[in-house]
Design a protein around this motif. Structure first.
Motif, short mmCIF file in Angstrom:
data_model
loop_
_atom_site.label_atom_id
_atom_site.label_comp_id
_atom_site.label_asym_id
_atom_site.label_seq_id
_atom_site.Cartn_x
_atom_site.Cartn_y
_atom_site.Cartn_z
N GLU A 1 9.23 -17.15 54.25
CA GLU A 1 8.01 -16.33 54.32
C GLU A 1 6.80 -17.20 54.64
OE1 GLU A 1 5.40 -13.26 51.53
OE2 GLU A 1 7.26 -14.13 50.80
N GLU A 2 6.77 -18.39 54.04
CA GLU A 2 5.66 -19.31 54.31
C GLU A 2 5.61 -19.69 55.78
OE1 GLU A 2 4.06 -23.64 52.65
OE2 GLU A 2 6.20 -23.17 52.66
N LYS A 3 6.78 -20.05 56.34
CA LYS A 3 6.84 -20.45 57.75
C LYS A 3 6.41 -19.31 58.66
CE LYS A 3 10.45 -23.98 57.37
NZ LYS A 3 11.84 -24.36 57.74
N GLU A 4 6.93 -18.10 58.37
CA GLU A 4 6.61 -16.95 59.21
C GLU A 4 5.12 -16.64 59.18
OE1 GLU A 4 7.55 -12.15 59.48
OE2 GLU A 4 8.64 -13.42 58.05
N THR A 5 4.55 -16.60 57.98
CA THR A 5 3.13 -16.28 57.84
C THR A 5 2.26 -17.36 58.45
OG1 THR A 5 3.62 -15.06 55.81
CG2 THR A 5 1.33 -15.67 56.18
N LEU A 6 2.62 -18.62 58.19
CA LEU A 6 1.84 -19.72 58.76
C LEU A 6 1.89 -19.70 60.29
CD1 LEU A 6 2.63 -22.74 56.39
CD2 LEU A 6 0.46 -21.52 56.63
N GLN A 7 3.06 -19.36 60.83
CA GLN A 7 3.18 -19.30 62.29
C GLN A 7 2.27 -18.22 62.86
OE1 GLN A 7 7.20 -18.78 63.64
NE2 GLN A 7 6.63 -18.56 65.79
N ARG A 8 2.25 -17.06 62.23
CA ARG A 8 1.42 -15.96 62.72
C ARG A 8 -0.06 -16.31 62.57
NH1 ARG A 8 3.45 -10.73 59.71
NH2 ARG A 8 1.85 -9.76 61.05
N LEU A 9 -0.41 -16.91 61.44
CA LEU A 9 -1.80 -17.33 61.25
C LEU A 9 -2.20 -18.39 62.26
CD1 LEU A 9 -1.95 -17.49 57.34
CD2 LEU A 9 -3.12 -15.84 58.79
N ALA B 1 -3.60 -8.76 62.25
CA ALA B 1 -3.71 -8.69 60.79
C ALA B 1 -2.46 -9.30 60.14
CB ALA B 1 -3.88 -7.24 60.34
N VAL B 2 -2.67 -10.34 59.38
CA VAL B 2 -1.57 -11.01 58.69
C VAL B 2 -1.85 -10.97 57.19
CG1 VAL B 2 -0.28 -13.15 58.38
CG2 VAL B 2 -1.17 -12.54 60.64
N SER B 3 -0.94 -10.31 56.45
CA SER B 3 -1.13 -10.23 55.00
C SER B 3 -0.85 -11.58 54.35
CB SER B 3 -0.17 -9.19 54.41
OG SER B 3 -0.24 -9.19 53.00
N THR B 4 -1.74 -11.96 53.46
CA THR B 4 -1.54 -13.22 52.71
C THR B 4 -1.10 -12.94 51.27
OG1 THR B 4 -3.89 -13.22 52.16
CG2 THR B 4 -3.19 -14.52 54.09
N ASP B 5 -0.69 -11.68 51.02
CA ASP B 5 -0.11 -11.36 49.71
C ASP B 5 1.38 -11.68 49.73
OD1 ASP B 5 -2.52 -10.41 48.78
OD2 ASP B 5 -2.12 -8.36 49.51
N LEU B 6 1.84 -12.37 48.68
CA LEU B 6 3.26 -12.69 48.60
C LEU B 6 4.07 -11.41 48.38
CD1 LEU B 6 3.18 -15.88 46.37
CD2 LEU B 6 3.78 -15.76 48.78
N LYS B 7 5.19 -11.36 49.02
CA LYS B 7 6.06 -10.20 48.86
C LYS B 7 6.54 -10.11 47.42
CE LYS B 7 7.72 -10.31 53.64
NZ LYS B 7 8.89 -10.49 54.51
N ASN B 8 6.68 -8.91 46.95
CA ASN B 8 7.05 -8.68 45.55
C ASN B 8 8.58 -8.74 45.39
OD1 ASN B 8 6.80 -8.10 42.85
ND2 ASN B 8 6.80 -5.89 43.16
N VAL B 9 9.16 -9.94 45.65
CA VAL B 9 10.63 -10.09 45.54
C VAL B 9 11.00 -11.25 44.65
CG1 VAL B 9 11.06 -9.10 47.80
CG2 VAL B 9 10.67 -11.55 47.61
N TYR B 10 10.04 -11.78 43.91
CA TYR B 10 10.30 -13.00 43.16
C TYR B 10 10.39 -12.76 41.66
CZ TYR B 10 8.98 -14.79 47.68
OH TYR B 10 8.92 -15.01 49.03
#
Length: 476
Positions: free
Chosen positions: A206-214, A267-276
């Motif tokens: 998730e970090e890689k995907e979000t960082l890539q989009r950002l 628009a890229v959400s910076t909220d962590l997914k609720n799966v943890y």
């Protein structure tokens, strides 16, 4: 018993082994042992030619009984020596006041007295009996008291043995529970470590995907900023040019400036997914391994009725006309899961409700489906069941399972590589039992709703639905 005192040794030699008193009219028998004539006669009450020695049990001739005069003389010597020794030692066998032998016993004062003492004012009106008679009377009383005491001792020893057995059994139970707790927590730790790795891996992705989009947004905005900066510089320079130069291509320049449109970033959400959500109990941890189990109608005993979705099974009290294929159980009310597992981890739950009898577990695909069978690990069955309120693991012999809370739902966890089949009471989230073995070939889920027994056990076994979020590293 041998003694270092010569007088005591002589007394032992002069003592009859039957009455334990000095020999009276001693006789010797064929084996060489000596007895009082009255004592041996009492032992040989039934006249017979062949009798046995009371001491060594050797068969002797009754008519060969002979008087032992020398022993009679030894007895007299032993008596005199005993009296002298008693006088010399100042013991109670000689009256300290009158120096007479203590031949009498005063019942009132409970003391031994001599003849002179008996005639004295102190004991004249007391009941006095011969000391040997008193000794015999009290010996009989003591021997009478020995019986109840020995019985009490025997009972005490039996009780002690029972308590020691309870102690051993209790320590065994504690050790088994200790090993079970350690094993379950070790299993939980393993699952939590694996869950930790999965969560960290998912978080990293998730970090890689979000960082890539950002980063893509930053790159696009950087490109737009560069283009805008160039256009601004061009317009500023245009404004500083002479009139003729300023008017040259001015319309094109303005057109380009008017057509500039800032593209906003995606628009890229910076909220962590609720799966943890971290599982801190075995039930939650095992849900990662839930599999969708269905019943195999080709294996079902003819009395069993399966639902259309193959998730429920009950005893129908009536034999159905079904083909006797090799896979079908023909003796016991059993049906297997259609899915066979040859590796990995699998977990499923079964609703047992208020049934009065059931069995659940796994078995080898190769088990015999026909005729009689014994349901134990040695025969390829790893099964836990309940009948008439009693729970047990089908080991050999069976292992009773204490149950503080009646399970309405049972969880089964198969860890093929670890060689474990574990059972859980889902109702109170407790561990029931774990089989440990070595598996080979496919294993199938095992279900037995037991017989209906006139409608008292008519409820079905129900395979619980798989949660939407279930699934994980299940293995092959």
């Amino acid at each position: 018993m041998a003694t270092d005192n010569p007088v005591e040794s002589l007394q032992e030699e002069a003592t009859c082994p039957v009455c334990l008193e000095y020999f009276k009219d001693p006789v010797i028998i064929d084996c060489g042992h000596n007895f009082c004539r009255a004592c041996i006669a009492q032992c040989w009450e039934i006249p017979d030619t062949d009798v046995s020695c009371p001491q060594c049990r050797e068969t002797v001739q009754q008519e060969n009984l002979r008087l032992n005069r020398k022993l009679a003389n030894v007895v007299e010597i032993a008596k005199r020596l005993s009296l002298q020794a008693a006088k010399g030692a100042g013991e109670e066998r000689v009256c300290g006041e009158h120096q007479e032998t203590l031949k009498l016993f005063c019942e009132e004062d409970q003391t031994s007295v001599c003849v002179v003492c008996h005639l004295s004012r102190a004991h004249r009106d007391h009941r006095v009996v011969p000391i040997k008679e008193a000794a015999q009377e009290y010996k009989e009383k003591l021997q009478g008291a020995l019986g109840p005491l020995r019985k009490d001792l025997e009972e005490a020893l039996a009780l002690m043995s029972a308590e020691e057995k309870k102690t051993t059994e209790w320590q065994g139970k504690v050790q088994n529970r200790r090993e079970m707790i350690a094993g379950e927590f070790n299993k939980l730790h393993t699952l939590l470590r694996e869950e930790e790795q999965l969560l960290l891996q998912s978080l990293e992705e998730e970090e890689k995907e979000t960082l890539q989009r950002l980063q893509e947004n930053v790159t696009k905005l950087s490109q737009q900023s560069s283009s805008l900066q160039q256009l601004i510089t061009e317009l500023e320079e245009k404004c500083q040019q002479p009139v003729v130069e300023l008017l040259k291509d001015v319309k094109s320049t303005l057109s380009r400036s008017e057509n500039v449109k800032l593209q906003e970033p995606e628009a890229v959400s910076t909220d962590l997914k609720n799966v943890y959500k971290i599982s801190l109990d075995m039930g939650e941890a095992l849900k990662r391994f839930v599999v969708d189990v269905t019943l195999d109608p080709d294996t079902a005993h003819p009395n069993l009725v399966l639902s259309e979705d193959r998730k429920r099974v009950r005893d129908g009290d009536k034999r159905q006309d079904l083909p006797d294929n090799p896979e079908r159980f023909d003796r016991y009310a059993i049906v297997l899961g259609a899915e066979g597992f040859a590796g990995g981890r699998r977990y499923w739950e079964v609703e047992v409700g208020d049934k009065t009898g059931w069995e659940l577990g796994v078995c080898r695909e190769s088990v015999s489906r026909k005729g009689e069978s014994t349901f134990s690990p040695g025969n390829g069955y790893w099964v836990v069941g309940m009948e008439d309120g009693g729970y047990e693991a089908c080991t050999s012999p069976a292992t009773p399972l204490p149950m503080s809370v009646r399970p309405s739902r049972v969880g089964i966890f198969l860890d093929y590589e670890a060689g474990e089949v574990s059972f859980y009471n889902v109702t109170d989230r407790s561990h029931l039992f774990t089989f440990t073995d070595t598996f080979a070939g496919k294993l199938h889920p095992y279900f037995s709703p037991y017989v209906n027994t006139g409608g008292t056990n008519a409820a079905p076994l129900i395979i619980c639905p798989v949660p939407a979020q279930a699934g994980g590293n299940l293995g092959p």
